[in-house]
Design a protein around this motif. Sequence first.
Motif, PDB file in Angstrom:
ATOM      1  N   PRO A  38     -15.611  36.104 -46.643  1.00 58.35           N
ATOM      2  CA  PRO A  38     -15.236  36.652 -45.329  1.00 58.35           C
ATOM      3  C   PRO A  38     -16.407  37.304 -44.585  1.00 58.35           C
ATOM      4  O   PRO A  38     -16.547  37.137 -43.380  1.00 58.35           O
ATOM      5  N   GLU A  39     -17.254  37.997 -45.325  1.00 57.24           N
ATOM      6  CA  GLU A  39     -18.418  38.612 -44.688  1.00 57.24           C
ATOM      7  C   GLU A  39     -19.274  37.557 -43.999  1.00 57.24           C
ATOM      8  O   GLU A  39     -19.791  37.760 -42.906  1.00 57.24           O
ATOM      9  N   LEU A  40     -19.423  36.415 -44.675  1.00 49.83           N
ATOM     10  CA  LEU A  40     -20.236  35.326 -44.131  1.00 49.83           C
ATOM     11  C   LEU A  40     -19.631  34.782 -42.850  1.00 49.83           C
ATOM     12  O   LEU A  40     -20.325  34.495 -41.881  1.00 49.83           O
ATOM     13  N   MET A  41     -18.288  34.632 -42.868  1.00 47.68           N
ATOM     14  CA  MET A  41     -17.603  34.075 -41.707  1.00 47.68           C
ATOM     15  C   MET A  41     -17.780  34.957 -40.478  1.00 47.68           C
ATOM     16  O   MET A  41     -17.898  34.473 -39.366  1.00 47.68           O
ATOM     17  N   GLN A  42     -17.811  36.275 -40.728  1.00 52.14           N
ATOM     18  CA  GLN A  42     -17.991  37.199 -39.602  1.00 52.14           C
ATOM     19  C   GLN A  42     -19.394  37.094 -39.007  1.00 52.14           C
ATOM     20  O   GLN A  42     -19.649  37.623 -37.927  1.00 52.14           O
ATOM     21  N   LEU A  46     -26.339  41.895 -42.595  1.00 43.02           N
ATOM     22  CA  LEU A  46     -26.531  42.695 -43.806  1.00 43.02           C
ATOM     23  C   LEU A  46     -25.239  42.750 -44.593  1.00 43.02           C
ATOM     24  O   LEU A  46     -24.156  42.862 -44.010  1.00 43.02           O
ATOM     25  N   PRO A  47     -25.320  42.639 -45.914  1.00 40.49           N
ATOM     26  CA  PRO A  47     -24.095  42.729 -46.713  1.00 40.49           C
ATOM     27  C   PRO A  47     -23.560  44.163 -46.713  1.00 40.49           C
ATOM     28  O   PRO A  47     -24.302  45.111 -46.485  1.00 40.49           O
ATOM     29  N   GLU A  48     -22.255  44.299 -46.966  1.00 38.28           N
ATOM     30  CA  GLU A  48     -21.631  45.617 -46.978  1.00 38.28           C
ATOM     31  C   GLU A  48     -22.183  46.475 -48.111  1.00 38.28           C
ATOM     32  O   GLU A  48     -22.456  47.655 -47.948  1.00 38.28           O
ATOM     33  N   SER A  49     -22.325  45.827 -49.265  1.00 34.05           N
ATOM     34  CA  SER A  49     -22.891  46.559 -50.388  1.00 34.05           C
ATOM     35  C   SER A  49     -23.643  45.583 -51.276  1.00 34.05           C
ATOM     36  O   SER A  49     -23.401  44.375 -51.239  1.00 34.05           O
ATOM     37  N   PHE A  50     -24.581  46.124 -52.066  1.00 38.09           N
ATOM     38  CA  PHE A  50     -25.361  45.259 -52.937  1.00 38.09           C
ATOM     39  C   PHE A  50     -24.716  45.178 -54.316  1.00 38.09           C
ATOM     40  O   PHE A  50     -25.205  45.719 -55.278  1.00 38.09           O
TER      41      PHE A  50
ATOM     42  N   VAL B 139     -31.678  24.076 -50.454  1.00 41.10           N
ATOM     43  CA  VAL B 139     -30.353  24.691 -50.431  1.00 41.10           C
ATOM     44  C   VAL B 139     -30.303  25.791 -49.361  1.00 41.10           C
ATOM     45  O   VAL B 139     -29.339  25.889 -48.595  1.00 41.10           O
ATOM     46  N   VAL B 140     -31.367  26.602 -49.283  1.00 39.26           N
ATOM     47  CA  VAL B 140     -31.393  27.664 -48.273  1.00 39.26           C
ATOM     48  C   VAL B 140     -31.373  27.078 -46.865  1.00 39.26           C
ATOM     49  O   VAL B 140     -30.620  27.531 -45.993  1.00 39.26           O
ATOM     50  N   TRP B 141     -32.177  26.050 -46.643  1.00 43.73           N
ATOM     51  CA  TRP B 141     -32.215  25.443 -45.308  1.00 43.73           C
ATOM     52  C   TRP B 141     -30.912  24.729 -44.982  1.00 43.73           C
ATOM     53  O   TRP B 141     -30.487  24.705 -43.829  1.00 43.73           O
ATOM     54  N   LEU B 142     -30.287  24.161 -46.004  1.00 42.91           N
ATOM     55  CA  LEU B 142     -28.981  23.522 -45.783  1.00 42.91           C
ATOM     56  C   LEU B 142     -28.014  24.535 -45.179  1.00 42.91           C
ATOM     57  O   LEU B 142     -27.255  24.226 -44.256  1.00 42.91           O
ATOM     58  N   PHE B 143     -28.076  25.746 -45.692  1.00 41.27           N
ATOM     59  CA  PHE B 143     -27.198  26.777 -45.141  1.00 41.27           C
ATOM     60  C   PHE B 143     -27.621  27.185 -43.723  1.00 41.27           C
ATOM     61  O   PHE B 143     -26.786  27.380 -42.850  1.00 41.27           O
ATOM     62  N   MET B 144     -28.924  27.300 -43.521  1.00 40.63           N
ATOM     63  CA  MET B 144     -29.374  27.707 -42.176  1.00 40.63           C
ATOM     64  C   MET B 144     -29.005  26.659 -41.120  1.00 40.63           C
ATOM     65  O   MET B 144     -28.797  26.982 -39.956  1.00 40.63           O
ATOM     66  N   PHE B 145     -28.940  25.397 -41.553  1.00 39.55           N
ATOM     67  CA  PHE B 145     -28.565  24.321 -40.625  1.00 39.55           C
ATOM     68  C   PHE B 145     -27.055  24.160 -40.506  1.00 39.55           C
ATOM     69  O   PHE B 145     -26.585  23.288 -39.786  1.00 39.55           O
ATOM     70  N   HIS B 146     -26.290  24.948 -41.251  1.00 38.93           N
ATOM     71  CA  HIS B 146     -24.840  24.790 -41.267  1.00 38.93           C
ATOM     72  C   HIS B 146     -24.278  24.848 -39.830  1.00 38.93           C
ATOM     73  O   HIS B 146     -24.620  25.733 -39.054  1.00 38.93           O
ATOM     74  N   PRO B 147     -23.410  23.876 -39.468  1.00 40.57           N
ATOM     75  CA  PRO B 147     -22.963  23.785 -38.070  1.00 40.57           C
ATOM     76  C   PRO B 147     -22.327  25.063 -37.537  1.00 40.57           C
ATOM     77  O   PRO B 147     -22.630  25.477 -36.419  1.00 40.57           O
ATOM     78  N   SER B 148     -21.436  25.699 -38.327  1.00 41.32           N
ATOM     79  CA  SER B 148     -20.740  26.853 -37.742  1.00 41.32           C
ATOM     80  C   SER B 148     -21.284  28.197 -38.212  1.00 41.32           C
ATOM     81  O   SER B 148     -21.477  29.104 -37.402  1.00 41.32           O
ATOM     82  N   ILE B 149     -21.569  28.360 -39.516  1.00 43.85           N
ATOM     83  CA  ILE B 149     -22.023  29.673 -39.965  1.00 43.85           C
ATOM     84  C   ILE B 149     -23.526  29.734 -40.205  1.00 43.85           C
ATOM     85  O   ILE B 149     -24.056  30.760 -40.611  1.00 43.85           O
ATOM     86  N   ARG B 154     -25.901  30.069 -34.830  1.00 50.01           N
ATOM     87  CA  ARG B 154     -25.516  31.434 -34.449  1.00 50.01           C
ATOM     88  C   ARG B 154     -26.480  31.960 -33.396  1.00 50.01           C
ATOM     89  O   ARG B 154     -26.098  32.637 -32.439  1.00 50.01           O
ATOM     90  N   PHE B 155     -27.746  31.672 -33.638  1.00 51.87           N
ATOM     91  CA  PHE B 155     -28.797  32.122 -32.728  1.00 51.87           C
ATOM     92  C   PHE B 155     -28.627  31.468 -31.358  1.00 51.87           C
ATOM     93  O   PHE B 155     -28.692  32.130 -30.320  1.00 51.87           O
ATOM     94  N   LEU B 156     -28.363  30.160 -31.362  1.00 50.40           N
ATOM     95  CA  LEU B 156     -28.158  29.458 -30.101  1.00 50.40           C
ATOM     96  C   LEU B 156     -26.941  30.019 -29.361  1.00 50.40           C
ATOM     97  O   LEU B 156     -26.941  30.117 -28.136  1.00 50.40           O
TER      98      LEU B 156
END
Lengths: 272, 310
Positions: A38-42, A46-50, B139-149, B154-156
């Motif tokens: 859920p944090e990611l979707m928002q 920064l994460p809420e906690s480590f 894997v990290v770049w795959l996430f950065m390129f993710h269409p919605s999240i 997000r930046f655009l």
Amino acid sequence: MTMSLPKKMIFYTLLTISAVVLFFPIAYAFLISFMTGPELMQGRFLPESFHLDNYIKVFDRLPLLNYLLNSFIVSAGVMLGQLAVCSLAAYAFVFIPFKGRDFVFFLFISTMMIPWEATMIPNFFIIQNLNWLNTYQGLTLPFFALAFGTFLLRQHFKTIPKELHEAAQVAGLGPFAFFRRVVLPVSKTSLVTLGAYGFLTTWNMYLWPLLVTTNDSVRTVQIGLKQLQSQEVATDWGVVMAGVIVVIIPTLLLLFLGQKQLQKGLTQGALK
Amino acid sequence: MSTLREDAAPVEVIKPPGVWTRTRRGRTAILYLLPSIILFGVFVFYPMFRTIYLSFFLTDQRGEAAVFVGLDNYRYLLESAAFLNSAKATILFVLYTVPAGVILALFLALIANEKLKGIGFFRTIYSSTMGVSVAAASVVWLFMFHPSIGMFNRFLALFDIGQIQWLLDPDWALFSVAISTIWMNTGFSFLILLGGLQNINEHLYESAKIDGAGYFYQLRRITLPMLSPTLFFIITISLINAFQSFGQIDILTKGGPAQSTNLIVYSIYREAFVNYQFGTASAQAVFLFLCILVVTILQFRFGERKVHYQ
């Protein structure tokens, strides 16, 4: 060296911006490794906690500890193998003048023109016919001989004074004793450079482990990452990133500790 | 060494030393070189000849040559739209990654070569991507390129620009993979170029400064000419690396969408280990070999003459 204040400011600005941009993906992966779905979707930054939940989960879902151990064994194996094979060859090139040296030298250079990917099909079948699929020797042995490593060590061996060699001969030291007792100890820095380089490149190897491991027994972390990503992609990016961080920590540490050494050694081996 | 023996037995001087004695050094040398020679023979030279051999055959499932077809595999490739597309994608990929990657690394090396407080920290940061494996970086770049999240879209969105399908749009995918590849290779190129910069003799700059030469004048007249061997080396390595890219394709796009990122090594891999067409895969491997051969020969021939050595 003195630099005017405005000039200093310009350099620090450029340095800082570049550092932020370049390090962003790593920092981002680190932050995400603490986030829940859920944090990611928002779209938080920064994460809420480590908390370490994602790290516990990733070790739970994948035999990651096993993969780490495999990667360590394979990387250390290639490192030691390369050091042994390359230093022997470099010694022959520097200290034993023999007929046909130019030809052998040419053979070594020519291996640098053959991309490993162009030979992977027969190599795969060699390993398969030896029954070496899913074994450590299948993952390591093909990489023991390395022209680049031989040249790097040769560069350093050449700086050993000829007088030392003569003195050793007068003292009755055989070639192997001279190699082991004199040449290797004084070349410690080059050996460390080549060792670090070998470890790093092997740890990060992807295509060959993908081909020659078909089960979990000797599979390395890089292939583990691919598995993790294809399993978890839709659901839990936090767990995936925790896996990424675990995998890159050993090599990042190695790099941070040996950066200076590596840079010096690689430039020497590459250019002279 | 032989003088010692002659002193001990002067009678033997008359007889020329036998073949066994004369080749003694050669035999010792071979002993030291044997591990390398055997390994190169088994894992480099034999497979290379075998690849060329297989490229003239149709093969069975176990990779054994079955039917001799001469140049048919090559003819088939040159007429196949898929291979031509893969060749085009590879060349485009090289053009996207090599110049931009080298310029970026050169810029970083130049600013990190100044003698400033805390410069070691910046050097460590800039070389850090060398410690990140292709798989992890992908894997990290795959996430950065993710269409919605993903963070790019997000930046655009902050600027009300619509989403870009970085890895799913055939027009963007190769470019996106190229960006991530440039990032992956920056650490290594940076480290080598910084090493090259630090090898330049300080005195050259001191005399230039006395003459009142500015930063960019020094850059053009001293730094770049003196750095040219290193630059040439890193261009060659980047070219070879670009031709060999595999991991990022496998994780980011799997050669898609619409084959737009099906680079040569990925294409060989699929042809051989997914489609079991070892003959045509070998023919592609021979093409790859020729490309790398040309690049390395250029490096040896052209590089030695054109660049300035200290």
